[in-house]
Design a protein around this motif. Structure first.
Motif, mmCIF file in Angstrom:
data_model
loop_
_atom_site.group_PDB
_atom_site.id
_atom_site.type_symbol
_atom_site.label_atom_id
_atom_site.label_comp_id
_atom_site.label_asym_id
_atom_site.label_seq_id
_atom_site.Cartn_x
_atom_site.Cartn_y
_atom_site.Cartn_z
ATOM 1 N N ALA A 54 2.430 0.479 -0.665
ATOM 2 C CA ALA A 54 3.460 1.521 -0.551
ATOM 3 C C ALA A 54 3.755 1.806 0.923
ATOM 4 O O ALA A 54 4.911 1.947 1.318
ATOM 5 C CB ALA A 54 3.008 2.793 -1.262
ATOM 6 N N TRP A 55 2.703 1.868 1.739
ATOM 7 C CA TRP A 55 2.902 2.095 3.172
ATOM 8 C C TRP A 55 3.686 0.933 3.797
ATOM 9 O O TRP A 55 4.618 1.153 4.582
ATOM 10 C CB TRP A 55 1.549 2.239 3.874
ATOM 11 N N ALA A 56 3.322 -0.298 3.455
ATOM 12 C CA ALA A 56 3.992 -1.470 4.025
ATOM 13 C C ALA A 56 5.466 -1.490 3.635
ATOM 14 O O ALA A 56 6.332 -1.827 4.448
ATOM 15 C CB ALA A 56 3.298 -2.750 3.573
ATOM 16 N N GLU A 57 5.783 -1.137 2.393
ATOM 17 C CA GLU A 57 7.172 -1.096 1.948
ATOM 18 C C GLU A 57 7.949 -0.041 2.726
ATOM 19 O O GLU A 57 9.077 -0.273 3.150
ATOM 20 C CB GLU A 57 7.246 -0.822 0.446
ATOM 21 N N GLY A 58 7.341 1.120 2.945
ATOM 22 C CA GLY A 58 7.994 2.172 3.734
ATOM 23 C C GLY A 58 8.200 1.738 5.180
ATOM 24 O O GLY A 58 9.246 2.006 5.775
ATOM 25 N N ALA A 61 11.056 -0.749 5.227
ATOM 26 C CA ALA A 61 12.334 -0.080 5.023
ATOM 27 C C ALA A 61 12.800 0.649 6.283
ATOM 28 O O ALA A 61 13.977 0.649 6.617
ATOM 29 C CB ALA A 61 12.240 0.895 3.861
ATOM 30 N N SER A 62 11.834 1.247 7.023
ATOM 31 C CA SER A 62 12.223 1.961 8.234
ATOM 32 C C SER A 62 12.665 1.001 9.341
ATOM 33 O O SER A 62 13.454 1.381 10.196
ATOM 34 C CB SER A 62 11.068 2.850 8.724
ATOM 35 N N LEU A 63 12.182 -0.235 9.325
ATOM 36 C CA LEU A 63 12.616 -1.221 10.313
ATOM 37 C C LEU A 63 14.038 -1.691 10.059
ATOM 38 O O LEU A 63 14.740 -2.110 10.967
ATOM 39 C CB LEU A 63 11.675 -2.418 10.323
#
Length: 65
Positions: A54-58, A61-63
């Motif tokens: 979940a952290w990696a996906e966030g 997405a922010s990049l």
């Protein structure tokens, strides 16, 4: 499916490609856990992996923003 206990811990090794002057080498031992302790550890690991994904996906997405 439970894996039968191993008579002795299994050893693993990984050598990374050279990045700089010296390649990195990692080693470790794997011990199999069964029963309630194995189930508890697998559940804890599943929660940690879920949070990490979940952290990696966030972060991904922010990049893109």
């Amino acid at each position: 499916m439970e894996r039968p206990p191993s008579p002795a811990p299994t050893e693993w090794q990984h050598t990374s490609p050279e990045q700089g002057a010296v390649p990195r080498r990692f080693t470790g031992h794997v011990s199999y856990l069964t029963g309630a302790e194995g189930e508890r550890l697998r559940a804890d690991l599943a929660l940690v992996l879920r949070d990490l994904l979940a952290w990696a996906e966030g972060a991904r997405a922010s990049l893109k923003r």
